[in-house]
Design an enzyme around this catalytic site. Structure first.
Site, short mmCIF file in Angstrom:
data_model
loop_
_atom_site.label_atom_id
_atom_site.label_comp_id
_atom_site.label_asym_id
_atom_site.label_seq_id
_atom_site.Cartn_x
_atom_site.Cartn_y
_atom_site.Cartn_z
N CYS A 53 -16.44 16.99 19.78
CA CYS A 53 -15.17 17.33 19.55
C CYS A 53 -14.67 18.23 20.73
O CYS A 53 -15.40 19.22 21.21
CB CYS A 53 -14.91 18.17 18.33
SG CYS A 53 -13.49 18.73 18.04
N CYS A 56 -14.23 22.16 19.26
CA CYS A 56 -15.39 23.04 18.73
C CYS A 56 -16.63 22.50 18.99
O CYS A 56 -17.67 23.24 18.69
CB CYS A 56 -15.25 23.06 17.28
SG CYS A 56 -15.91 21.45 16.31
N CYS A 102 -12.20 15.70 12.90
CA CYS A 102 -13.24 16.62 13.00
C CYS A 102 -13.44 17.35 11.74
O CYS A 102 -12.83 18.17 11.42
CB CYS A 102 -13.55 17.58 14.16
SG CYS A 102 -14.77 18.53 14.46
N CYS A 105 -13.47 21.64 12.40
CA CYS A 105 -12.19 22.16 12.88
C CYS A 105 -11.20 21.59 12.52
O CYS A 105 -9.79 22.08 12.43
CB CYS A 105 -12.31 22.58 14.38
SG CYS A 105 -12.08 20.99 15.46
N CYS A 125 -11.22 4.20 16.62
CA CYS A 125 -10.18 4.55 17.87
C CYS A 125 -10.10 5.85 18.25
O CYS A 125 -9.08 6.56 17.34
CB CYS A 125 -9.39 3.30 17.57
SG CYS A 125 -8.34 2.76 19.03
#
Length: 157
Positions: A53, A56, A102, A105, A125
């Site tokens: 991510c 985070c 995510c 976060c 995607c």
């Protein structure tokens, strides 16, 4: 059950992480935007490693699960750990889709579709700007300062 700490960043940590984002990253990660197809930094990345991510640092997808979907965005058939991805029903723009964020976060990553390759038949995607990439053998980013154990676990997987 994930080996990673999925506790969301606190208010101060989140503000510090957001302060480091570009305008495009803010648009995609925080406002559920989409980058233009065929221009993302990771579309043609063939290196071995882990996609994390951008906000985070949580591991999201391994390079071994990446495939060329022809859609113009990096695509993966399986997440690094299903607990690291949250799915949300998305009915924007007159369509019914499944948004992926995510799990730690809440940053917008992209969408998942049921038209991927075996064994999962899923196509995650993603927007390249939602991701960072760590080559195999390198420590993962740790913007939340949660310690080296997470980095060691990810590279051993």
């Amino acid at each position: 059950m994930s080996d990673f700490d999925l506790t969301p960043p606190d208010t101060l940590q989140r503000a510090e992480l957001i302060a480091g984002l570009s305008e495009e990253e803010r648009h995609v990660l925080l406002q559920h935007g989409t980058e233009a197809p065929f221009c993302g930094a990771f579309l043609d990345n063939k290196l071995e490693g882990v996609y994390t991510c951008r906000l985070c640092g949580l591991p999201l997808f391994a390079s071994s699960a990446k495939f060329d979907s022809g859609t113009g965005w990096p695509s993966f058939f399986r997440p690094y750990d299903p607990a690291h991805i949250k799915t949300i029903r998305d009915t924007s723009y007159g369509m019914i889709r499944t948004e992926i964020t995510c799990a730690r976060c809440g940053s917008h990553l992209g969408h998942v579709f049921p038209d991927g390759p075996p064994p999962t038949y899923e196509r995650h995607c993603l927007n390249s700007v939602s991701l960072s990439f760590t080559e195999a053998g390198q420590p993962l980013p740790d913007p939340l300062h949660r310690g080296g154990a997470e980095a060691q676990l990810a590279q051993a997987a």
